[in-house]
Design a protein around this motif. Structure first.
Motif, PDB file in Angstrom:
ATOM      1  N   PRO A  41     -40.458  21.599  -3.415  1.00  0.00           N
ATOM      2  CA  PRO A  41     -41.379  21.080  -4.053  1.00  0.00           C
ATOM      3  C   PRO A  41     -41.655  21.534  -5.559  1.00  0.00           C
ATOM      4  O   PRO A  41     -42.506  21.012  -6.289  1.00  0.00           O
ATOM      5  CB  PRO A  41     -42.780  21.296  -3.268  1.00  0.00           C
ATOM      6  CG  PRO A  41     -42.249  21.961  -2.092  1.00  0.00           C
ATOM      7  CD  PRO A  41     -40.914  22.261  -2.279  1.00  0.00           C
ATOM      8  N   LEU A  42     -41.059  22.541  -5.937  1.00  0.00           N
ATOM      9  CA  LEU A  42     -41.245  23.252  -7.401  1.00  0.00           C
ATOM     10  C   LEU A  42     -40.253  22.704  -8.285  1.00  0.00           C
ATOM     11  O   LEU A  42     -40.432  22.846  -9.640  1.00  0.00           O
ATOM     12  CB  LEU A  42     -41.202  24.805  -7.129  1.00  0.00           C
ATOM     13  CG  LEU A  42     -42.210  25.395  -6.363  1.00  0.00           C
ATOM     14  CD1 LEU A  42     -41.837  26.696  -6.217  1.00  0.00           C
ATOM     15  CD2 LEU A  42     -43.574  25.200  -6.659  1.00  0.00           C
ATOM     16  N   LEU A  43     -39.291  22.099  -7.873  1.00  0.00           N
ATOM     17  CA  LEU A  43     -38.029  21.615  -8.674  1.00  0.00           C
ATOM     18  C   LEU A  43     -38.279  20.210  -9.296  1.00  0.00           C
ATOM     19  O   LEU A  43     -38.857  19.484  -8.831  1.00  0.00           O
ATOM     20  CB  LEU A  43     -36.739  21.580  -7.660  1.00  0.00           C
ATOM     21  CG  LEU A  43     -36.483  22.835  -7.035  1.00  0.00           C
ATOM     22  CD1 LEU A  43     -34.983  22.454  -6.458  1.00  0.00           C
ATOM     23  CD2 LEU A  43     -36.212  24.000  -8.104  1.00  0.00           C
ATOM     24  N   GLN A  44     -37.888  20.420 -10.685  1.00  0.00           N
ATOM     25  CA  GLN A  44     -37.940  19.067 -11.591  1.00  0.00           C
ATOM     26  C   GLN A  44     -36.505  18.321 -11.118  1.00  0.00           C
ATOM     27  O   GLN A  44     -36.710  17.063 -11.558  1.00  0.00           O
ATOM     28  CB  GLN A  44     -37.993  19.356 -12.818  1.00  0.00           C
ATOM     29  CG  GLN A  44     -39.555  20.010 -12.962  1.00  0.00           C
ATOM     30  CD  GLN A  44     -39.468  20.450 -14.806  1.00  0.00           C
ATOM     31  OE1 GLN A  44     -38.538  21.032 -15.269  1.00  0.00           O
ATOM     32  NE2 GLN A  44     -40.464  20.077 -15.426  1.00  0.00           N
ATOM     33  N   ALA A  45     -35.539  18.728 -10.703  1.00  0.00           N
ATOM     34  CA  ALA A  45     -34.485  18.101 -10.450  1.00  0.00           C
ATOM     35  C   ALA A  45     -33.590  18.857  -9.398  1.00  0.00           C
ATOM     36  O   ALA A  45     -33.910  19.901  -9.036  1.00  0.00           O
ATOM     37  CB  ALA A  45     -33.462  18.224 -11.764  1.00  0.00           C
ATOM     38  N   ASP A  46     -32.560  18.087  -9.100  1.00  0.00           N
ATOM     39  CA  ASP A  46     -31.596  18.985  -7.972  1.00  0.00           C
ATOM     40  C   ASP A  46     -31.325  20.201  -8.438  1.00  0.00           C
ATOM     41  O   ASP A  46     -30.747  20.172  -9.812  1.00  0.00           O
ATOM     42  CB  ASP A  46     -30.433  17.879  -7.438  1.00  0.00           C
ATOM     43  CG  ASP A  46     -31.083  16.667  -6.701  1.00  0.00           C
ATOM     44  OD1 ASP A  46     -32.031  16.956  -5.813  1.00  0.00           O
ATOM     45  OD2 ASP A  46     -30.362  15.697  -6.597  1.00  0.00           O
ATOM     46  N   PRO A  47     -30.926  21.158  -7.898  1.00  0.00           N
ATOM     47  CA  PRO A  47     -30.262  22.255  -8.327  1.00  0.00           C
ATOM     48  C   PRO A  47     -28.767  22.117  -8.606  1.00  0.00           C
ATOM     49  O   PRO A  47     -28.190  21.415  -8.081  1.00  0.00           O
ATOM     50  CB  PRO A  47     -30.411  23.421  -7.351  1.00  0.00           C
ATOM     51  CG  PRO A  47     -31.130  22.846  -6.013  1.00  0.00           C
ATOM     52  CD  PRO A  47     -31.374  21.264  -6.546  1.00  0.00           C
ATOM     53  N   ASP A  48     -28.267  23.065  -9.731  1.00  0.00           N
ATOM     54  CA  ASP A  48     -27.025  23.125  -9.986  1.00  0.00           C
ATOM     55  C   ASP A  48     -26.489  24.302  -9.129  1.00  0.00           C
ATOM     56  O   ASP A  48     -26.844  25.617  -9.511  1.00  0.00           O
ATOM     57  CB  ASP A  48     -26.812  23.092 -11.540  1.00  0.00           C
ATOM     58  CG  ASP A  48     -25.237  23.143 -11.854  1.00  0.00           C
ATOM     59  OD1 ASP A  48     -24.442  22.911 -11.046  1.00  0.00           O
ATOM     60  OD2 ASP A  48     -25.077  23.627 -12.911  1.00  0.00           O
ATOM     61  N   VAL A  49     -25.519  24.024  -8.217  1.00  0.00           N
ATOM     62  CA  VAL A  49     -24.919  25.043  -7.386  1.00  0.00           C
ATOM     63  C   VAL A  49     -23.484  25.568  -7.650  1.00  0.00           C
ATOM     64  O   VAL A  49     -22.758  24.367  -7.782  1.00  0.00           O
ATOM     65  CB  VAL A  49     -25.161  24.790  -5.983  1.00  0.00           C
ATOM     66  CG1 VAL A  49     -24.548  25.835  -5.043  1.00  0.00           C
ATOM     67  CG2 VAL A  49     -26.568  24.693  -5.525  1.00  0.00           C
ATOM     68  N   ARG A  50     -23.161  26.487  -8.160  1.00  0.00           N
ATOM     69  CA  ARG A  50     -21.781  26.627  -8.281  1.00  0.00           C
ATOM     70  C   ARG A  50     -21.249  28.120  -7.556  1.00  0.00           C
ATOM     71  O   ARG A  50     -22.048  29.188  -7.816  1.00  0.00           O
ATOM     72  CB  ARG A  50     -21.583  27.033  -9.926  1.00  0.00           C
ATOM     73  CG  ARG A  50     -21.957  25.715 -10.856  1.00  0.00           C
ATOM     74  CD  ARG A  50     -21.734  25.983 -12.265  1.00  0.00           C
ATOM     75  NE  ARG A  50     -22.552  24.817 -12.831  1.00  0.00           N
ATOM     76  CZ  ARG A  50     -21.707  24.452 -14.055  1.00  0.00           C
ATOM     77  NH1 ARG A  50     -20.846  25.093 -14.576  1.00  0.00           N
ATOM     78  NH2 ARG A  50     -22.246  23.244 -14.427  1.00  0.00           N
ATOM     79  N   VAL A  51     -20.066  28.248  -7.334  1.00  0.00           N
ATOM     80  CA  VAL A  51     -19.429  29.422  -6.599  1.00  0.00           C
ATOM     81  C   VAL A  51     -18.276  29.949  -7.648  1.00  0.00           C
ATOM     82  O   VAL A  51     -17.517  28.962  -7.823  1.00  0.00           O
ATOM     83  CB  VAL A  51     -18.909  29.159  -5.237  1.00  0.00           C
ATOM     84  CG1 VAL A  51     -18.420  30.283  -4.561  1.00  0.00           C
ATOM     85  CG2 VAL A  51     -20.318  28.582  -4.325  1.00  0.00           C
ATOM     86  N   TYR A  52     -18.362  31.035  -7.780  1.00  0.00           N
ATOM     87  CA  TYR A  52     -17.156  31.601  -8.791  1.00  0.00           C
ATOM     88  C   TYR A  52     -16.525  32.832  -7.871  1.00  0.00           C
ATOM     89  O   TYR A  52     -17.167  33.547  -7.092  1.00  0.00           O
ATOM     90  CB  TYR A  52     -17.823  32.347  -9.924  1.00  0.00           C
ATOM     91  CG  TYR A  52     -18.574  31.328 -10.835  1.00  0.00           C
ATOM     92  CD1 TYR A  52     -17.881  30.476 -11.880  1.00  0.00           C
ATOM     93  CD2 TYR A  52     -20.222  31.386 -10.874  1.00  0.00           C
ATOM     94  CE1 TYR A  52     -18.632  29.690 -12.522  1.00  0.00           C
ATOM     95  CE2 TYR A  52     -20.674  30.272 -11.596  1.00  0.00           C
ATOM     96  CZ  TYR A  52     -20.062  29.659 -12.617  1.00  0.00           C
ATOM     97  OH  TYR A  52     -20.745  28.815 -13.223  1.00  0.00           O
ATOM     98  N   ASP A  53     -15.333  32.697  -8.169  1.00  0.00           N
ATOM     99  CA  ASP A  53     -14.167  33.929  -7.502  1.00  0.00           C
ATOM    100  C   ASP A  53     -13.847  34.695  -8.722  1.00  0.00           C
ATOM    101  O   ASP A  53     -13.643  34.212  -9.707  1.00  0.00           O
ATOM    102  CB  ASP A  53     -13.191  33.159  -6.812  1.00  0.00           C
ATOM    103  CG  ASP A  53     -12.581  34.127  -5.875  1.00  0.00           C
ATOM    104  OD1 ASP A  53     -13.126  35.471  -5.722  1.00  0.00           O
ATOM    105  OD2 ASP A  53     -11.355  33.821  -5.234  1.00  0.00           O
ATOM    106  N   THR A  54     -13.942  36.164  -8.360  1.00  0.00           N
ATOM    107  CA  THR A  54     -13.465  36.850  -9.198  1.00  0.00           C
ATOM    108  C   THR A  54     -12.016  37.287  -9.352  1.00  0.00           C
ATOM    109  O   THR A  54     -11.610  37.197  -8.151  1.00  0.00           O
ATOM    110  CB  THR A  54     -14.281  38.213  -9.520  1.00  0.00           C
ATOM    111  OG1 THR A  54     -14.313  39.001  -8.103  1.00  0.00           O
ATOM    112  CG2 THR A  54     -15.861  37.905  -9.559  1.00  0.00           C
ATOM    113  N   VAL A  55     -11.466  37.804 -10.354  1.00  0.00           N
ATOM    114  CA  VAL A  55      -9.942  38.127 -10.382  1.00  0.00           C
ATOM    115  C   VAL A  55      -9.819  39.657 -10.719  1.00  0.00           C
ATOM    116  O   VAL A  55     -10.576  39.988 -11.316  1.00  0.00           O
ATOM    117  CB  VAL A  55      -9.044  37.302 -11.041  1.00  0.00           C
ATOM    118  CG1 VAL A  55      -8.953  35.967 -10.392  1.00  0.00           C
ATOM    119  CG2 VAL A  55      -9.560  37.239 -12.565  1.00  0.00           C
TER     120      VAL A  55
END
Length: 93
Positions: A79-93
């Motif tokens: 209910p607090l969001l103005q837009a869909d969240p941007d979800v990203r998963v990162y792998d480290t090396v």
């Protein structure tokens, strides 16, 4: 190591409520989600980001399917969001 970054567009007036959701679920996340190592709230003028640390990409993806995320966190934040969240998963090396 892997990171899950969720960027949320939240009206400044609703940011205290969004921050309370972060605080409410931070410790349960760290205590109960497999591979969870950290969780930080990053606040910028244009948005809010939650940066989650995990032992692996698989752990990050599993969290996105967990009831803690899909039911509890998303349920309270939606209910607090103005837009869909941007979800990203990162792998480290």
């Amino acid at each position: 190591m892997a990171y899950l970054e969720i960027t949320l567009r939240v009206d400044p007036a609703n940011r205290p409520a969004a921050a309370s959701v972060y605080e409410k679920y931070k410790q349960p996340f760290l205590d109960s989600i497999a591979g969870a190592t950290s969780k930080e709230l990053l606040i910028r003028e244009e948005d809010v980001q939650v940066l989650h640390g995990f032992q692996s990409v698989a752990d990050a993806n599993a969290y996105l399917d967990s009831p803690l995320f899909t039911k509890d966190v998303v349920g309270e934040l939606a209910p607090l969001l103005q837009a869909d969240p941007d979800v990203r998963v990162y792998d480290t090396v």
